[in-house]
Scaffold this motif. Structure first.
Motif, PDB file in Angstrom:
ATOM      1  N   GLY A   1      41.870 -27.825  -9.948  1.00 21.47           N
ATOM      2  CA  GLY A   1      42.501 -26.281  -9.728  1.00 21.47           C
ATOM      3  C   GLY A   1      43.190 -26.172 -10.975  1.00 21.47           C
ATOM      4  N   GLN A   2      43.991 -26.659 -11.468  1.00 17.67           N
ATOM      5  CA  GLN A   2      44.814 -26.566 -12.678  1.00 17.67           C
ATOM      6  C   GLN A   2      43.860 -26.272 -13.981  1.00 17.67           C
TER       7      GLN A   2
ATOM      8  N   MET B   1      41.063 -19.398 -16.392  1.00 17.30           N
ATOM      9  CA  MET B   1      40.859 -18.331 -15.937  1.00 17.30           C
ATOM     10  C   MET B   1      42.323 -17.494 -16.785  1.00 17.30           C
ATOM     11  N   ARG B   2      43.267 -18.088 -16.889  1.00 21.62           N
ATOM     12  CA  ARG B   2      44.347 -17.523 -17.673  1.00 21.62           C
ATOM     13  C   ARG B   2      43.749 -17.117 -19.322  1.00 21.62           C
ATOM     14  N   LYS B   3      43.265 -18.161 -19.723  1.00 21.98           N
ATOM     15  CA  LYS B   3      42.631 -17.973 -21.118  1.00 21.98           C
ATOM     16  C   LYS B   3      41.639 -16.829 -21.208  1.00 21.98           C
ATOM     17  N   ASP B   4      40.639 -16.830 -20.132  1.00 18.37           N
ATOM     18  CA  ASP B   4      39.672 -15.763 -20.102  1.00 18.37           C
ATOM     19  C   ASP B   4      40.473 -14.369 -19.892  1.00 18.37           C
ATOM     20  N   ALA B   5      41.338 -14.357 -19.107  1.00 21.27           N
ATOM     21  CA  ALA B   5      42.108 -13.041 -19.013  1.00 21.27           C
ATOM     22  C   ALA B   5      42.821 -12.658 -20.241  1.00 21.27           C
TER      23      ALA B   5
END
Length: 190
Positions: free
Chosen positions: A165-166, A172-176
């Motif tokens: 999950g981490q 997801m954070r990097k993609d965003a």
């Protein structure tokens, strides 16, 4: 009842004694007699059948020993009375006394043999009960070990799920962040 039941009842007995009202510091304690008697009765009822049978066997052995001793004394007494009544000759009376003593010694030897056998059987029952208690404890230890191993495996799975999950959240954070980046000279194509 299982061996643990006896230990639980003994613990309850300890608690009842501890909850009693002490008088004359630590010398006497007032307790609920009915509660203590009930616990003692339950402990006796929880003892393995072999222990109860051994106790009954020992009581019966004592009864037989007393009965045999009484019979021997009665035989000797009757023989002595009969000899006194029928004959007054000292030699015959002495012969009867010797015979009575011989019978008494024989009965005592038989009683001692019964006592020895009873103690051996009681020791065998005690040894068997101890072995069964050890087996029960080993079984409990194995069960506890299995439960702990299963918990360890479950914790490892959950830890891996948390780690996954981490990683997913980091991705997801990097993609965003990547979606909002200004294109650099290397990224611009014409």
């Amino acid at each position: 009842m299982q061996q643990n039941g006896v230990y639980d009842l003994l613990k309850m007995l300890e608690i009842s004694l501890e909850e009693g009202f002490p008088i004359i510091p630590r010398k006497y304690t007032i307790v609920k007699t009915r509660e203590i008697e009930t616990l003692i009765d339950r402990i006796y009822a929880s003892l393995p059948v072999e222990v109860q049978e051994a106790r009954a066997f020992l009581r019966r052995r004592e009864e037989l020993q007393i009965e045999a001793q009484q019979k021997a004394e009665k035989i000797i007494s009757d023989a002595q009375k009969e000899a006194d009544r029928k004959l007054s000759e000292a030699d015959f009376i002495k012969a009867l006394e010797r015979e009575g003593n011989r019978i008494r010694a024989q009965v005592q030897d038989e009683c001692e043999e019964i006592k020895r056998i009873a103690f051996e059987e009681a020791e065998n029952v005690r040894s068997q009960a101890k072995a069964e208690a050890m087996k029960t404890r080993e079984g409990a230890d194995l069960y506890a070990e299995k439960v702990l191993n299963r918990l360890e495996a479950q914790l490892a799975e959950q830890q891996q799920e948390v780690k996954n999950g981490q990683i997913y959240l980091e991705k997801m954070r990097k993609d965003a962040l990547g979606a909002y980046d200004v294109p650099t000279s290397r990224q611009v194509s014409f």
